[in-house]
Design a protein around this motif. Sequence first.
Motif, PDB file in Angstrom:
ATOM      1  N   GLU A 139      34.720   7.009  25.127  1.00  0.00           N
ATOM      2  CA  GLU A 139      35.697   6.509  24.138  1.00  0.00           C
ATOM      3  C   GLU A 139      36.476   5.190  24.361  1.00  0.00           C
ATOM      4  O   GLU A 139      36.492   4.330  23.183  1.00  0.00           O
ATOM      5  CB  GLU A 139      36.987   7.546  23.929  1.00  0.00           C
ATOM      6  CG  GLU A 139      36.659   8.850  23.819  1.00  0.00           C
ATOM      7  CD  GLU A 139      37.807   9.953  23.641  1.00  0.00           C
ATOM      8  OE1 GLU A 139      38.798   9.528  24.237  1.00  0.00           O
ATOM      9  OE2 GLU A 139      37.573  11.036  23.842  1.00  0.00           O
ATOM     10  N   ALA A 140      36.544   4.781  25.335  1.00  0.00           N
ATOM     11  CA  ALA A 140      36.962   3.395  25.745  1.00  0.00           C
ATOM     12  C   ALA A 140      35.763   2.294  25.829  1.00  0.00           C
ATOM     13  O   ALA A 140      36.228   1.146  25.661  1.00  0.00           O
ATOM     14  CB  ALA A 140      37.683   3.227  27.276  1.00  0.00           C
ATOM     15  N   GLY A 141      34.680   2.648  25.478  1.00  0.00           N
ATOM     16  CA  GLY A 141      33.372   1.617  25.458  1.00  0.00           C
ATOM     17  C   GLY A 141      33.306   0.849  26.720  1.00  0.00           C
ATOM     18  O   GLY A 141      32.797  -0.243  26.756  1.00  0.00           O
ATOM     19  N   VAL A 142      33.666   1.655  27.717  1.00  0.00           N
ATOM     20  CA  VAL A 142      33.348   0.927  29.174  1.00  0.00           C
ATOM     21  C   VAL A 142      32.409   1.858  30.076  1.00  0.00           C
ATOM     22  O   VAL A 142      32.029   3.078  29.710  1.00  0.00           O
ATOM     23  CB  VAL A 142      34.523   0.766  30.029  1.00  0.00           C
ATOM     24  CG1 VAL A 142      35.705   0.243  29.396  1.00  0.00           C
ATOM     25  CG2 VAL A 142      34.987   2.323  30.479  1.00  0.00           C
ATOM     26  N   VAL A 143      31.639   1.302  30.987  1.00  0.00           N
ATOM     27  CA  VAL A 143      30.638   1.764  32.029  1.00  0.00           C
ATOM     28  C   VAL A 143      31.321   2.198  33.212  1.00  0.00           C
ATOM     29  O   VAL A 143      32.022   1.668  33.706  1.00  0.00           O
ATOM     30  CB  VAL A 143      29.815   0.682  32.174  1.00  0.00           C
ATOM     31  CG1 VAL A 143      28.737   1.307  33.106  1.00  0.00           C
ATOM     32  CG2 VAL A 143      28.972   0.295  30.928  1.00  0.00           C
ATOM     33  N   VAL A 144      31.037   3.434  33.613  1.00  0.00           N
ATOM     34  CA  VAL A 144      31.395   3.894  35.117  1.00  0.00           C
ATOM     35  C   VAL A 144      29.833   4.188  35.835  1.00  0.00           C
ATOM     36  O   VAL A 144      29.111   4.978  35.241  1.00  0.00           O
ATOM     37  CB  VAL A 144      32.210   5.290  34.972  1.00  0.00           C
ATOM     38  CG1 VAL A 144      32.370   5.818  36.178  1.00  0.00           C
ATOM     39  CG2 VAL A 144      33.415   5.042  33.937  1.00  0.00           C
ATOM     40  N   ARG A 145      30.021   3.807  36.867  1.00  0.00           N
ATOM     41  CA  ARG A 145      28.594   3.670  37.660  1.00  0.00           C
ATOM     42  C   ARG A 145      28.933   4.152  39.250  1.00  0.00           C
ATOM     43  O   ARG A 145      30.181   3.906  39.523  1.00  0.00           O
ATOM     44  CB  ARG A 145      27.943   2.430  37.889  1.00  0.00           C
ATOM     45  CG  ARG A 145      27.429   1.955  36.567  1.00  0.00           C
ATOM     46  CD  ARG A 145      25.944   2.710  36.294  1.00  0.00           C
ATOM     47  NE  ARG A 145      25.259   2.229  35.118  1.00  0.00           N
ATOM     48  CZ  ARG A 145      25.634   2.697  34.027  1.00  0.00           C
ATOM     49  NH1 ARG A 145      26.298   3.866  33.614  1.00  0.00           N
ATOM     50  NH2 ARG A 145      24.794   2.530  32.993  1.00  0.00           N
ATOM     51  N   TYR A 146      28.346   4.766  39.861  1.00  0.00           N
ATOM     52  CA  TYR A 146      28.480   5.748  41.092  1.00  0.00           C
ATOM     53  C   TYR A 146      27.326   5.980  41.908  1.00  0.00           C
ATOM     54  O   TYR A 146      27.335   7.035  42.573  1.00  0.00           O
ATOM     55  CB  TYR A 146      29.295   7.007  40.549  1.00  0.00           C
ATOM     56  CG  TYR A 146      28.464   7.551  39.409  1.00  0.00           C
ATOM     57  CD1 TYR A 146      27.433   8.383  39.603  1.00  0.00           C
ATOM     58  CD2 TYR A 146      28.908   7.582  38.227  1.00  0.00           C
ATOM     59  CE1 TYR A 146      26.789   9.026  38.600  1.00  0.00           C
ATOM     60  CE2 TYR A 146      28.465   8.035  37.120  1.00  0.00           C
ATOM     61  CZ  TYR A 146      27.139   8.904  37.140  1.00  0.00           C
ATOM     62  OH  TYR A 146      26.407   9.177  36.012  1.00  0.00           O
ATOM     63  N   GLU A 147      26.522   4.964  41.956  1.00  0.00           N
ATOM     64  CA  GLU A 147      25.139   5.142  42.657  1.00  0.00           C
ATOM     65  C   GLU A 147      25.460   5.461  44.110  1.00  0.00           C
ATOM     66  O   GLU A 147      24.915   6.351  44.764  1.00  0.00           O
ATOM     67  CB  GLU A 147      24.315   3.760  42.630  1.00  0.00           C
ATOM     68  CG  GLU A 147      22.994   4.053  43.333  1.00  0.00           C
ATOM     69  CD  GLU A 147      22.094   5.091  42.465  1.00  0.00           C
ATOM     70  OE1 GLU A 147      21.906   6.041  43.238  1.00  0.00           O
ATOM     71  OE2 GLU A 147      21.652   4.339  41.404  1.00  0.00           O
ATOM     72  N   ALA A 148      26.626   4.810  44.828  1.00  0.00           N
ATOM     73  CA  ALA A 148      26.728   5.201  46.036  1.00  0.00           C
ATOM     74  C   ALA A 148      27.469   6.439  46.513  1.00  0.00           C
ATOM     75  O   ALA A 148      27.519   6.780  47.600  1.00  0.00           O
ATOM     76  CB  ALA A 148      27.846   4.000  46.540  1.00  0.00           C
ATOM     77  N   THR A 149      27.663   7.302  45.528  1.00  0.00           N
ATOM     78  CA  THR A 149      28.268   8.616  45.826  1.00  0.00           C
ATOM     79  C   THR A 149      27.391   9.581  46.183  1.00  0.00           C
ATOM     80  O   THR A 149      27.856  10.712  46.811  1.00  0.00           O
ATOM     81  CB  THR A 149      29.128   9.177  44.514  1.00  0.00           C
ATOM     82  OG1 THR A 149      28.006   9.292  43.641  1.00  0.00           O
ATOM     83  CG2 THR A 149      30.112   8.134  44.003  1.00  0.00           C
ATOM     84  N   ALA A 150      25.976   9.471  46.172  1.00  0.00           N
ATOM     85  CA  ALA A 150      25.026  10.598  46.353  1.00  0.00           C
ATOM     86  C   ALA A 150      24.073  10.278  47.417  1.00  0.00           C
ATOM     87  O   ALA A 150      23.283  11.036  47.817  1.00  0.00           O
ATOM     88  CB  ALA A 150      24.502  10.867  45.301  1.00  0.00           C
ATOM     89  N   GLY A 151      24.174   9.195  48.099  1.00  0.00           N
ATOM     90  CA  GLY A 151      23.292   9.037  49.350  1.00  0.00           C
ATOM     91  C   GLY A 151      23.121   7.861  49.721  1.00  0.00           C
ATOM     92  O   GLY A 151      22.131   7.290  49.972  1.00  0.00           O
TER      93      GLY A 151
END
Length: 337
Positions: A139-151
């Motif tokens: 909705e805000a038009g922003v990006v959330v990234r989380y590569e480091a959360t799973a390994g």
Amino acid sequence: MRQARLFVIGLGAVGLGLMRLLAKKRDAYAREFGIDVRVVGVADSRGVWVKNDLDPAEVLKVKQELGTVAEVGESGDALEIMEDVEFDVLVELTPTDIETGEPGLSHIMKAIELGRHVVTANKGPLAVAYGEIMEAAEEAGVVVRYEATAGGAMPVFNLVRETLKSVDIHSIEGVLNGTVNYILTRMEEEGISLKDAIAEAQSRGIAEADPSMDIEGWDTACKVVILANAILGLDCTIKDVDVTGIEDITPEAIRIAEERGYRIKLIGRADSDGELSVRPCLVPKSDPVAKVRGVMNIVRLETDVAGDIYVSGRGAGPLETASAVMSDVLSIAESVG
């Protein structure tokens, strides 16, 4: 030259690992990718330090010598000061809380509210509120990234997002906790007890002083939830995972498994039908999943047309995790400029 201004909240092992990485490679990022990565604010549990271009090496020195950035910045809460910081990407690295997701969840939602992108290594917010976070980001038009959360440094999400667009993934399973894998490896190699293997891992800085999140399977469960939501398109939380840890694994059990051609691994699994589990499993020695040793992680992606695809990498370590964080930062800077 594109610019990526970072506000880093959380200066524990991963946060300091990020500072070390930036001190070493920031110039290379500018030279190779045309991205000027600047730290414009850092926060720990006691205070916040805001400056137009903080030197990562100076942040490391302050933490080492003074214990907190409040000594050179100001006391206060990062959430309260966030509106006053001019940044492009929030890097959220506070400790994981699998019950509430806090304080990371509030930090992430505030950044999204402000129209800022987010990169996180914090599993808690995504394990309890993945859908809420991603809906708000869209909705805000922003990006959330989380590569480091799973390994750690294992590039699962980016692989699926960028390279496996043409396939459907039916299930995900693998070894998702480097600490537990190290402990089980040492129990197998040396015939030592779980207690002694944990003590050894702690002495080497691999296991936390309180390793219960790892040993009881909850860290792996967080990762299963994030993988299931992000890759399989499920809508689940950590409450949906059937969790059994390695508390009852004995040297005798490992020896018997070994004699019969198996290794005991703590396996996290999710499938497209919504079955989520974490449990110790007997894995044939010939299976690639059985062959990962020490702090290594591995994920098997079962696809519709490409067979099984394996991704492996170090699942523990501040620099390894920081490298995944920076991969996300650079990806955001390249894609949205």
